[in-house]
Design a protein around this motif. Structure first.
Motif, short mmCIF file in Angstrom:
data_model
loop_
_atom_site.label_atom_id
_atom_site.label_comp_id
_atom_site.label_asym_id
_atom_site.label_seq_id
_atom_site.Cartn_x
_atom_site.Cartn_y
_atom_site.Cartn_z
N ARG A 57 0.82 -1.10 -0.02
CA ARG A 57 -0.29 -0.34 -0.09
C ARG A 57 0.61 1.28 0.12
N CYS A 58 0.45 2.45 -0.23
CA CYS A 58 0.72 3.46 0.11
C CYS A 58 1.39 3.96 1.14
N ALA B 46 -0.89 4.92 4.21
CA ALA B 46 -2.49 3.81 4.43
C ALA B 46 -1.93 2.71 5.67
N ASN C 250 -6.88 3.94 7.75
CA ASN C 250 -6.50 4.73 7.09
C ASN C 250 -6.87 3.64 5.97
N GLN C 251 -6.02 2.55 6.64
CA GLN C 251 -6.05 1.13 5.81
C GLN C 251 -6.78 1.23 4.56
N HIS D 72 -7.81 3.67 2.25
CA HIS D 72 -7.24 3.70 0.81
C HIS D 72 -7.55 2.70 0.08
N TRP E 52 -10.10 5.38 -2.18
CA TRP E 52 -9.00 6.76 -1.77
C TRP E 52 -8.87 6.52 -3.87
N HIS F 52 -2.04 6.34 -6.42
CA HIS F 52 -1.62 5.60 -5.58
C HIS F 52 0.36 5.68 -6.33
N CYS G 211 2.63 0.47 -5.20
CA CYS G 211 1.14 0.05 -4.66
C CYS G 211 0.31 -0.59 -4.75
#
Length: 183
Positions: free
Chosen positions: A3-4, A7, A13-14, A17, A21, A175, A179
């Protein structure tokens, strides 16, 4: 699964994302929600907004912009007393004002989606970023859209807030290249 970097900070956030997102959004209600959440994030962390997101949804009548456009002083005061949202008078006033402007855009363009996606002819801008630090905080496009929103009566939506909005709704795909969610 990669992931970014941002995130990986926490589960909220995860989930945001992985599930939202950068995914293209065309639904006006969700576009309005993201616009107002981004407005409220201005000067704060996105974590705060994600933690308060459900409270915002409840406080703002499930993002019914027709109802929000009619909020009076009593409703503004109720919102100011609500600890579950960002209690900033200017942001609350902007949310109400922007609901009115949102409806006008719908009248002129048949939907807000038509308006916002029209800036890129319905194309996604796929940026090629190898490092988190490369992601810009604004772009020529966000400057242009911010100015156009202001002309159309919107407030509290500067170039940086608009850029975050464009990322959130998938017009801009930032991203990172590595990612798993890039495409």
């Amino acid at each position: 699964m990669q992931r970014c970097m941002w995130a990986n900070k926490n589960i909220l956030n995860q989930q945001y994302h992985d599930n939202e997102w950068g995914k293209p959004v065309y639904d006006d209600k969700l576009l309005f929600e993201m616009l107002i959440l981004e407005l409220n994030q201005s000067g704060l962390s996105w974590d705060i907004i994600l933690k308060k997101r459900e409270n915002f949804r409840t406080a703002f009548d499930q993002w019914d912009y027709h109802k929000i456009a009619l909020y009076d002083e009593t409703k503004k005061e109720q919102l100011m007393l609500n600890p579950g949202i960002i209690r900033n008078k200017l942001k609350i006033k902007a949310a109400i004002n922007n609901a009115k402007a949102f409806i006008k855009i719908q009248e002129n363009y048949k939907s807000f989606s038509n308006f916002i996606w029209g800036f890129t002819n319905n194309e996604i801008i796929n940026n090629s970023n190898t490092k988190e630090e490369i992601n810009p905080s604004f772009s020529d496009l966000s400057i242009k859209i911010s100015k156009e929103l202001k002309v159309n009566g919107f407030s509290f939506l500067g170039k940086t807030t608009v850029y975050s909005f464009l990322q959130a709704i998938g017009i801009v795909n930032d991203h990172l290249n590595y990612c798993s969610f890039k495409d």
